[in-house]
Design an enzyme around this catalytic site. Structure first.
Site, PDB file in Angstrom:
ATOM      1  NE  ARG A   1       6.749   0.978   5.288  1.00 17.71           N
ATOM      2  CZ  ARG A   1       5.512   0.490   5.229  1.00 17.71           C
ATOM      3  NH1 ARG A   1       5.314  -0.771   4.906  1.00 17.71           N
ATOM      4  NH2 ARG A   1       4.485   1.258   5.495  1.00 17.71           N
TER       5      ARG A   1
ATOM      6  CE  LYS B   1      26.683  -3.276  -4.545  1.00 14.77           C
ATOM      7  NZ  LYS B   1      27.022  -2.268  -5.581  1.00 14.77           N
TER       8      LYS B   1
ATOM      9  CG  HIS C   1       3.057   4.394   8.872  1.00 16.87           C
ATOM     10  ND1 HIS C   1       3.218   5.226   7.776  1.00 16.87           N
ATOM     11  CD2 HIS C   1       2.675   3.194   8.381  1.00 16.87           C
ATOM     12  CE1 HIS C   1       2.932   4.539   6.678  1.00 16.87           C
ATOM     13  NE2 HIS C   1       2.598   3.302   7.020  1.00 16.87           N
TER      14      HIS C   1
ATOM     15  NE  ARG D   1      -2.023  -1.604   2.923  1.00 18.24           N
ATOM     16  CZ  ARG D   1      -2.173  -2.842   2.502  1.00 18.24           C
ATOM     17  NH1 ARG D   1      -3.120  -3.148   1.673  1.00 18.24           N
ATOM     18  NH2 ARG D   1      -1.381  -3.797   2.922  1.00 18.24           N
ATOM     19  CB  THR D   2       3.139   2.687   2.504  1.00 16.88           C
ATOM     20  OG1 THR D   2       2.270   2.264   3.555  1.00 16.88           O
ATOM     21  CG2 THR D   2       3.663   4.074   2.822  1.00 16.88           C
TER      22      THR D   2
HETATM   23  C1  NCD Z   1       1.036  -0.544   8.384  1.00 15.60           C
HETATM   24  C2  NCD Z   1       2.521  -0.417   8.605  1.00 15.60           C
HETATM   25  O1  NCD Z   1       3.304  -0.656   7.693  1.00 15.60           O
HETATM   26  O2  NCD Z   1       2.868  -0.046   9.716  1.00 15.60           O
HETATM   27  N1  NCD Z   1       0.716  -0.760   7.051  1.00 15.60           N
HETATM   28  C3  NCD Z   1       0.551   0.320   6.228  1.00 15.60           C
HETATM   29  O3  NCD Z   1       1.469   1.044   5.946  1.00 15.60           O
HETATM   30  N2  NCD Z   1      -0.683   0.598   5.815  1.00 15.60           N
HETATM   31  C4  NCD Z   1       0.371  -1.481   9.293  1.00 15.60           C
HETATM   32  C5  NCD Z   1       0.875  -2.891   9.357  1.00 15.60           C
HETATM   33  O4  NCD Z   1       1.825  -3.265   8.676  1.00 15.60           O
HETATM   34  O5  NCD Z   1       0.287  -3.636  10.136  1.00 15.60           O
END
Ligand code: NCD
Length: 305
Positions: A101, A80, A129, A51-52
């Protein structure tokens, strides 16, 4: 130059301005279709994501921009031994903005200190997040018409669930908000959120293990996945993973206008039988996330639109 590392990097006014921009995008997407022509977003994802990452990429494409992407530590120079600081300096030569991320808490902050372009935290370990919170804020605003005077139940893995930490930081800034924290004893909210946010600002909250008992008072129920990847052993995960499963029966005592949110991915926490319930908002939340990321990219790139 601005970054978004924690949701509190945005003032309340600024996050509401992003919501306003998102409404404008929803009303007239064509107006925004070329406002980022020639701009490049780099998505650096060192942890799994569907998703993200896709949401950021779709957001940039819908603004007319381009995307450079690293998906997975294994395919990048991190494997590396390159430091986050060096990666940030390198990517600054290619792109105009970074969404990162990383499994390590604080990594996007390190990137921001070393990059010469804005950095967005797209999830750092079990910490924060903030862009999921932007999606949550727009969802709550669209569904309830307000962000104040709400009783918000957060259920599941409140210890490692980074979306929960950021959402509490954001919603604690509104009047009349109270929290019901529903989790197994082992997965309760960490001290840095409980003490440094809820207690510091005198926000009313209660902690319970009982989802059904809490149900009647909730305006929002925010379900979360037990964060398997943050556990030290599989045994504890297996014991805790199905602590809460939302079923139609458990919704019997819920308010008719309670809204159910979940950042997704869902494992077992919400029965698919609930997906057609008008209170289920988790797929709308996905779409709202894209609009808010579009608004955020515009703000951080200082694009007037
Ligand atoms: C969440 C995350 O990555 O923290 N997912 C997301 O980005 N929508 C929640 C999860 O992974 O449970």
């Amino acid at each position: 130059m601005r970054n978004l590392i924690s949701i509190t990097d945005l003032s309340v006014q600024e996050s509401e301005d992003l919501i306003k921009t998102a409404y404008r995008i929803i009303e007239d997407p064509a107006h925004f279709a070329h406002v980022c022509d020639g701009k490049k977003l780099a998505t650096l994802f060192f942890e799994p994501s569907t998703r993200t990452r896709l949401s950021f990429e779709a957001a940039m494409y819908e603004l007319g921009g381009h995307v450079l992407s690293v998906a997975g530590a294994a395919s990048s120079s991190a494997s590396k031994g390159e430091s986050v600081a060096d990666t940030a300096k390198v990517v600054s030569c290619y792109a105009d903005i970074i969404a990162m991320r990383h499994p390590k808490e604080g990594a996007p902050q390190v990137a921001a200190l070393n990059a010469s372009i804005p950095v967005i935290n797209a999830g750092d370990g079990g910490h924060n997040h903030p862009t999921q919170t932007l999606a949550d804020l727009l969802t709550i605003h669209r569904e309830k018409g307000r962000l104040n005077d709400l009783t918000i139940g957060l259920c599941g893995d409140l210890k490692f669930g980074r979306t929960v930490h950021s959402l509490i930081q954001a919603m604690s800034r509104y009047t009349g908000v109270r929290f019901v924290l529903i989790s197994p004893e082992e997965l309760m909210l960490p001290g840095y959120v409980k003490h440094d946010v809820l207690e510091k600002y005198d926000i009313p909250y209660e902690e319970t293990t009982d989802l059904e008992g809490a149900m009647p008072k909730l305006d929002i129920l925010y379900m979360t996945r037990v964060q398997r990847e943050r556990f030290f052993n599989e045994e504890d995960y297996l014991r805790l993973k199905d602590s809460y499963i939302l079923t139609p029966k458990k919704l019997k005592n819920a308010k008719p206008d309670m809204k159910i949110l979940h950042p997704l991915p869902r494992v077992n926490e919400i029965s698919v039988a609930i997906d057609d319930d008008p209170r289920a908002c988790y797929f709308k939340q996905v779409l709202n996330g894209k609009y808010m990321r579009m608004a955020l990219i515009l703000k951080l790139l200082e694009v007037e639109a």
